[in-house]
Design an enzyme around this catalytic site. Structure first.
Site, PDB file in Angstrom:
ATOM      1  N   GLY A 241      32.895 -20.971  92.767  1.00 18.01           N
ATOM      2  CA  GLY A 241      33.880 -21.298  91.747  1.00 18.01           C
ATOM      3  C   GLY A 241      34.865 -20.032  91.372  1.00 18.01           C
ATOM      4  O   GLY A 241      35.893 -20.117  90.867  1.00 18.01           O
ATOM      5  N   PRO A 278      29.230 -18.793  96.722  1.00 15.37           N
ATOM      6  CA  PRO A 278      30.697 -18.751  96.722  1.00 15.37           C
ATOM      7  C   PRO A 278      31.391 -19.003  98.052  1.00 15.37           C
ATOM      8  O   PRO A 278      30.729 -18.955  98.962  1.00 15.37           O
ATOM      9  CB  PRO A 278      30.818 -17.122  96.351  1.00 15.37           C
ATOM     10  N   GLY A 279      32.493 -19.606  97.866  1.00 21.13           N
ATOM     11  CA  GLY A 279      33.508 -20.075  99.154  1.00 21.13           C
ATOM     12  C   GLY A 279      34.469 -19.085  99.196  1.00 21.13           C
ATOM     13  O   GLY A 279      34.721 -18.029  99.640  1.00 21.13           O
ATOM     14  N   ARG A 280      35.509 -19.391  98.324  1.00 16.48           N
ATOM     15  CA  ARG A 280      36.803 -19.008  98.095  1.00 16.48           C
ATOM     16  C   ARG A 280      36.759 -17.263  98.247  1.00 16.48           C
ATOM     17  O   ARG A 280      37.532 -16.738  98.806  1.00 16.48           O
ATOM     18  CB  ARG A 280      37.565 -19.540  96.785  1.00 16.48           C
ATOM     19  N   ARG A 316      47.234 -26.371 100.824  1.00 16.70           N
ATOM     20  CA  ARG A 316      47.048 -26.182  99.278  1.00 16.70           C
ATOM     21  C   ARG A 316      48.358 -26.429  98.346  1.00 16.70           C
ATOM     22  O   ARG A 316      48.359 -27.223  97.566  1.00 16.70           O
ATOM     23  CB  ARG A 316      46.461 -24.851  99.257  1.00 16.70           C
ATOM     24  N   CYS A 346      57.816 -34.288 108.009  1.00 16.54           N
ATOM     25  CA  CYS A 346      58.656 -35.326 107.336  1.00 16.54           C
ATOM     26  C   CYS A 346      58.390 -35.753 106.058  1.00 16.54           C
ATOM     27  O   CYS A 346      58.096 -36.821 105.842  1.00 16.54           O
ATOM     28  CB  CYS A 346      59.052 -36.182 108.432  1.00 16.54           C
ATOM     29  N   GLU A 347      58.045 -34.829 105.383  1.00 16.92           N
ATOM     30  CA  GLU A 347      57.672 -35.100 103.921  1.00 16.92           C
ATOM     31  C   GLU A 347      58.266 -34.338 102.988  1.00 16.92           C
ATOM     32  O   GLU A 347      58.208 -32.804 103.189  1.00 16.92           O
ATOM     33  CB  GLU A 347      56.283 -35.025 103.503  1.00 16.92           C
ATOM     34  N   TYR A 375      40.149 -22.475 102.409  1.00 13.22           N
ATOM     35  CA  TYR A 375      40.548 -23.867 102.489  1.00 13.22           C
ATOM     36  C   TYR A 375      42.017 -23.885 103.097  1.00 13.22           C
ATOM     37  O   TYR A 375      43.000 -24.556 102.369  1.00 13.22           O
ATOM     38  CB  TYR A 375      40.679 -24.116 100.757  1.00 13.22           C
TER      39      TYR A 375
HETATM   40  N1  LLP Z   1      29.497 -25.152  95.648  1.00  9.27           N
HETATM   41  C1  LLP Z   1      29.901 -26.626  95.905  1.00  9.27           C
HETATM   42  C2  LLP Z   1      28.917 -27.678  95.699  1.00  9.27           C
HETATM   43  C3  LLP Z   1      31.174 -27.019  96.028  1.00  9.27           C
HETATM   44  O1  LLP Z   1      31.487 -28.150  95.753  1.00  9.27           O
HETATM   45  C4  LLP Z   1      32.090 -25.840  96.237  1.00  9.27           C
HETATM   46  C5  LLP Z   1      33.603 -26.255  96.464  1.00  9.27           C
HETATM   47  C6  LLP Z   1      31.588 -24.819  96.222  1.00  9.27           C
HETATM   48  C7  LLP Z   1      30.332 -24.391  96.170  1.00  9.27           C
HETATM   49  C8  LLP Z   1      32.374 -23.468  96.728  1.00  9.27           C
HETATM   50  O2  LLP Z   1      33.782 -23.140  95.750  1.00  9.27           O
HETATM   51  P1  LLP Z   1      34.337 -21.801  95.706  1.00  9.27           P
HETATM   52  O3  LLP Z   1      33.554 -20.772  95.483  1.00  9.27           O
HETATM   53  O4  LLP Z   1      35.116 -21.769  96.959  1.00  9.27           O
HETATM   54  O5  LLP Z   1      35.434 -22.006  94.750  1.00  9.27           O
HETATM   55  N2  LLP Z   1      40.145 -27.412  98.472  1.00  9.27           N
HETATM   56  C9  LLP Z   1      40.171 -26.611  97.331  1.00  9.27           C
HETATM   57  C10 LLP Z   1      38.875 -26.266  96.566  1.00  9.27           C
HETATM   58  C11 LLP Z   1      37.930 -27.381  96.648  1.00  9.27           C
HETATM   59  C12 LLP Z   1      36.353 -26.658  96.371  1.00  9.27           C
HETATM   60  C13 LLP Z   1      35.444 -27.951  96.355  1.00  9.27           C
HETATM   61  N3  LLP Z   1      33.775 -27.059  96.293  1.00  9.27           N
HETATM   62  C14 LLP Z   1      41.245 -25.681  97.249  1.00  9.27           C
HETATM   63  O6  LLP Z   1      42.043 -25.520  98.226  1.00  9.27           O
HETATM   64  O7  LLP Z   1      41.533 -25.075  96.300  1.00  9.27           O
END
Ligand code: LLP
Length: 424
Positions: A241, A278-280, A316, A346-347, A375
């Site tokens: 997050g 962490p992802g993002r 996004r 086309c949107e 993402y």
């Molecule tokens: N853990 C769980 C259980 C999650 O559902 C997620 C993200 C993460 C970790 C990683 O979160 P991050 O560190 O990346 O914030 N498509 C959207 C974001 C969707 C996130 C879904 N879950 C965007 O482009 O902003």
């Protein structure tokens, strides 16, 4: 904010001296580019902040599931947070072992859980009693014990976009503390599940440490209560997050050390493994999307810059009205012009920015859409029969194609041209 000249500042930073024009000429556009060094630096600073803790960083594979990115994670000691068997198989192929994976998600099927058990997935983050019973069934069938954590829903507002908030009671994620309590009390009824973990994830692109603090304080309090009741808790997964900067001068993400300090403080009484997902934060700022101007169109009311990237390449802005800084790659002087930057789909929703100031552009100019490492391609589609875009990694002045642009044949593979009808 874009730099006053509208010229590249951060793309040069991300591209680290690799020439954007030659990359675009070699591989075509739209082209997603990543800096391996930028990703390694993020991993390094997170690991440094976690020094002294028994911590496992599990990259949320949904943020970017390209093989080369997952492989970079594996090489740098990062595990994975997966949400499907597809992500499981990708991560295994990229060199992440099952034991360094956690399996999250509200809709795991028994077939998926069974395959994950077979691959030795370290922990299941369980989100409903039905799933918990399913996990017991598949683990018993395989004669294994599954390690599990309950995903608690702390009912905290993450102060982010509604579509990516997950920690409010009204959301589909996790279970309330009272339900979680009964799972621990009934542990003996599920002998093939070792429920000894807690998991929380309240949302994504969070720029304020307050919600993390609130959620983790609730988890810590629940942990104390469970321990007092005699339950062993060996793992607390604090989710992902942490936000990044999409708009310079406007978004101020917390420092990673300050974020980890919140985790350390909240969980100071806990002696066990801390998992982070962490992802993002690990990949977003390491990516830029290079795109060319197809044409400039003067509408009756607005001036449009029609570019060769579209909502199918980077969803996004359409889906969340998300801001991404966009800059012209070539230095240009002269007055700034406000363009609506749009793709060819086309949107009307295929819009990257409204009234965005850029130096005057013409057909063929190269632009960089910033902060697209997370993402971006993982949410790409071939809508409007536009092939999935190509991806390139740069590393110490070199570049390598890490995903070919999808061919027309690959795009339509699997479609049946002469259906074989059978009676239903
Ligand atoms: N853990 C769980 C259980 C999650 O559902 C997620 C993200 C993460 C970790 C990683 O979160 P991050 O560190 O990346 O914030 N498509 C959207 C974001 C969707 C996130 C879904 N879950 C965007 O482009 O902003």
């Amino acid at each position: 904010m874009d730099s006053p000249s509208g010229s590249v500042d951060r793309p040069e930073g991300v591209l680290e001296g690799v020439n954007a024009d030659s990359l675009a000429a070699r591989h075509g556009t739209p082209l997603q580019v990543y800096s391996a060094n930028a990703i390694r630096n993020r991993i390094r600073s997170l690991h440094a902040a976690l020094q002294g803790l028994d911590a496992l960083v599990c990259f949320a594979a949904k943020a970017n599931s390209c093989h080369a990115i997952l492989n970079l994670m594996a090489e740098n000691g990062v595990g994975a947070d997966i949400v499907s068997v597809g992500e499981l198989e990708r991560c295994l192929r990229a060199g992440i072992s099952g034991s360094r994976m956690v399996f999250s998600g509200v809709g795991k099927t028994e077939a998926e859980m069974s395959r994950a058990l077979e691959c030795g997935v370290g922990r299941f983050n369980v989100e409903s009693v039905d799933e918990l019973d399913g996990l017991q069934r598949v683990a018993a069938q395989r004669g294994l014990i599954a390690c599990a954590a309950v995903r608690v829903n702390p009912d905290v507002d993450a102060l982010t976009h509604a579509k990516i908030s997950t920690g409010k009671a009204e959301n589909k994620f996790g279970v309330g503390m009272s339900e979680a309590r009964t799972w621990f009390e009934q542990a003996r009824q599920r002998p093939n599940v070792r429920l000894d973990g807690l998991h929380v994830h309240i949302g994504s692109q969070i720029l304020d440490l307050g919600p993390f603090r609130q959620a983790l304080d609730r988890v810590a309090e629940f942990h104390r209560e469970l321990v007092a009741a005699g339950h062993a808790i060996t793992s607390i997964d604090v989710g992902g997050g942490l936000g990044v900067c999409y708009r310079e001068g406007h978004d101020h993400p917390p420092d990673v050390a300050a974020y980890v300090e919140v985790v350390r403080h909240a969980l100071r009484e806990f002696r066990g493994r801390i998992v982070l997902e962490p992802g993002r934060w690990l990949v977003a700022e390491a990516g830029v999307l290079l795109t060319r101007v197809i044409r400039v169109k003067q509408g009756e009311q607005r001036r449009f810059l029609i570019i060769d990237a579209a909502m199918n390449d980077l969803l996004r802005p359409s889906l969340y009205e998300a801001w991404h800084d966009i800059v012209a790659v070539r230095q240009a002087s002269g007055p700034m012009i406000a363009y609506d930057i749009v793709g060819p789909v086309c949107e009307t929703g295929d819009t990257f920015a409204l009234a965005r100031e850029l130096p005057e552009c013409q057909a063929g100019d190269l632009l960089a859409i910033k902060t697209t490492g997370a993402y971006g391609t993982s949410m790409a589609s071939s809508y409007n029969s536009r092939p999935l875009l190509a991806e390139v990694m740069i590393d110490d002045g070199r570049s390598a194609l890490i995903r070919q642009r999808q061919s027309l044949d690959a795009m339509i593979a699997g479609e049946v041209t002469s259906p074989q009808w059978i009676s239903a």
